[in-house]
Write an enzyme that holds these catalytic residues in place. Structure first.
Site, short mmCIF file in Angstrom:
data_model
loop_
_atom_site.label_atom_id
_atom_site.label_comp_id
_atom_site.label_asym_id
_atom_site.label_seq_id
_atom_site.Cartn_x
_atom_site.Cartn_y
_atom_site.Cartn_z
N SER A 67 0.81 -1.22 0.00
CA SER A 67 0.00 0.00 0.00
C SER A 67 0.84 1.26 0.00
O SER A 67 1.96 1.29 0.52
CB SER A 67 -0.98 -0.02 1.17
OG SER A 67 -0.52 0.81 2.18
N LYS A 68 0.25 2.28 -0.58
CA LYS A 68 0.90 3.57 -0.68
C LYS A 68 1.24 4.10 0.71
O LYS A 68 2.28 4.72 0.92
CB LYS A 68 -0.07 4.53 -1.38
CG LYS A 68 0.61 5.60 -2.18
CD LYS A 68 -0.42 6.34 -3.00
CE LYS A 68 0.05 7.73 -3.38
NZ LYS A 68 1.35 7.78 -4.03
#
Ligand code: GLU
Length: 481
Positions: free
Chosen positions: A249-250
């Site tokens: 995930s970012k």
């Protein structure tokens, strides 16, 4: 047999997810392995998600990754345009053709009616209401300017099947599929329609993409069949996970190619590592160049199960690539990190490079490894204590004083000469050389981790600065014993 043609079809979002880059890589490797062509197509029909400059990110990522497309918006191969928004007029014509052939129909149902089809959970399956409309009625309503969509006409019964090159036999009962929208009321195609039309018109015969499309592919095949087009082969790829539960995930800075470039990974090492995420080469060698990947790539090695992204392993691999660099090559890629550090512009980067190459796994470690050269202040003297080497603060202090005496008039301030004279000093003092070199390294730097040994650090700092630091450390130890 016709030439293998694969494609990468990213939506321009402004960044490149590691999973998408791997899809791109596999599509490229498969094409090149089979002497085929690799096409870049930009899927920008979702105008709401349009991000300025995002297409450039795609080009620059491919370039950095060493993936060369044979055709794309910037390289016409006769199958263009390669940007979906420039193909808009074409989709409606094909949708009309599909209506003629019975594979699709016009639908005029409004939001209210569609809402009424929802069950308790809010899920609606379209009930083919408009399929019953006569051709005359449809034409009249269109002529009257009534808004419409075009929906796929999926047979109510039977099963749709195909062989996926990774997942094997896939079979989906037709009743589980919905008559999805192919052309929206604004005239734009949905992904579900555009991918089929584009892949066909671009002569893509191997579709390689994420596993999220595995179960909608039977719908696409029904369209190919209704058009009378030949279906492509499919290869769906499992996701890359952070661990058993979590996706990359970012938020954790581990989702995008750019995140890793910023941390100081080399594009080559990233590409090499992600090639191995979900595919195993036949041999045991894991450090593989792009040419070697092309040569060894093979569908049998692709795994069906999700792969776990192991950053420690990518770090190790990155370190292996760094070790093979010349100091000049290292400085070229490391320059931004030197510039970010406290030594910016003050030291010979080439000299630092020689020390750092064997000791750095990612370039982002550079500032912390070199900052001590410019920054030297009070530190915790507990660092001098070393059980295994039998060093106490007293021993450290005595040995540092002896070093100071020995070096006070010594002028040949090079790594080699210093090493020699200090080894002789250890003999004279009848102590282990480590009992001299370790305290000296700490005394000169004030930090535990340095990019080299005591005498290398001394050479870098020069005599004046070294003697100053030695005095400071002796005083500090005296205060803290
Ligand atoms: N634009 C789609 C995506 O980014 C492409 C899927 C495909 O390769 O067909 O997920």
């Amino acid at each position: 047999m016709s030439k293998v043609r694969t494609r990468f079809a990213p939506s321009p979002t402004g960044f490149m997810h590691i999973g998408n880059l791997r899809t791109c890589l596999y599509a490229y490797l498969f094409a090149k392995k089979n002497g085929g062509e690799f096409v870049l197509r930009i899927e920008d029909t979702d105008q709401e998600r349009y991000v300025e400059g995002a297409v450039d990110v795609i080009y620059s990522t491919l370039k950095k990754a060493g993936i060369r497309h044979d055709e794309g918006p910037d390289k016409d191969g006769g199958y263009g345009p390669y940007i979906q928004s420039e193909r808009k007029s074409l989709y409606l014509d094909y949708a009309k053709e599909l209506v003629e052939k019975g594979g699709a129909y016009y639908c005029f149902c409004d939001k209210q009616r569609l809402d009424s089809l929802k069950d308790e959970k809010g899920i609606a399956k379209y009930d083919k209401h408009c399929l019953a409309l006569s051709k005359e009625e449809v034409n009249k309503r269109i002529a009257d300017g009534e808004p419409y969509v075009i929906r796929q006409n999926i047979p109510a019964e039977g099963v749709s099947e195909y062989e996926d090159m990774v997942f094997g036999h896939i079979s989906v009962p037709n009743e589980d599929m919905e008559d999805g929208v192919l052309i929206k009321s604004d005239g734009m195609p949905t992904y579900n329609f555009a991918n089929v039309v584009d892949d066909h018109l671009m002569a893509i015969n191997y579709v390689i993409r994420g596993v999220e499309y595995l179960s909608s592919t039977p719908k696409y095949n029904l369209m190919y069949d209704a058009f009378g087009w030949q279906r492509p082969h499919y290869m769906h790829l499992s996701p890359i996970m952070k661990d058993a539960q979590r996706k990359l995930s970012k938020r954790y800075g581990d989702a995008n190619f750019e995140d890793f470039l910023e941390k100081g990974y080399l594009p080559k090492a990233i590409v090499n590592y992600i090639a191995l995420l979900g595919w195993s080469p036949k041999g045991t060698e894991e450090k593989l160049s792009m040419d070697e990947l092309v040569e060894q790539f093979d569908v049998d090695g692709i795994s069906k199960s999700p792969s776990i992204f192991d950053e420690a392993k990518m770090r190790w691999l990155n370190g292996e690539y760094i070790k093979q660099m010349t100091p000049e090559e290292f400085v070229e890629v490391a320059k931004p990190y030197f510039e970010k550090s406290k030594v910016a512009g003050k030291y010979d980067y080439l000299a630092l490079a020689k020390l750092l190459i064997p000791r750095v796994e990612v370039l982002g470690e550079i500032p912390e490894k070199v900052d001590f050269l410019e920054e030297f202040c009070e530190y915790d003297t507990a660092m001098f204590e070393h059980k295994k080497m039998k060093i106490t603060k007293d021993i450290a202090l005595n040995n540092l004083k002896a070093v100071k005496e020995e070096l006070k008039d010594f002028e040949d301030w090079t790594d080699e000469a210093l090493k020699q004279i200090l080894s002789q000093l250890a003999e004279k003092l009848a102590c282990k050389s480590g009992q001299i070199f370790l305290p000296l390294r700490l005394a000169l730097t004030g930090v535990a981790s340095t990019p080299g040994g005591a005498t290398e650090m001394a050479e870098l700092l020069g005599k004046e600065e070294s003697m100053k630091r030695l005095d400071f450390s002796i005083e500090l130890l005296e205060k803290n014993i």
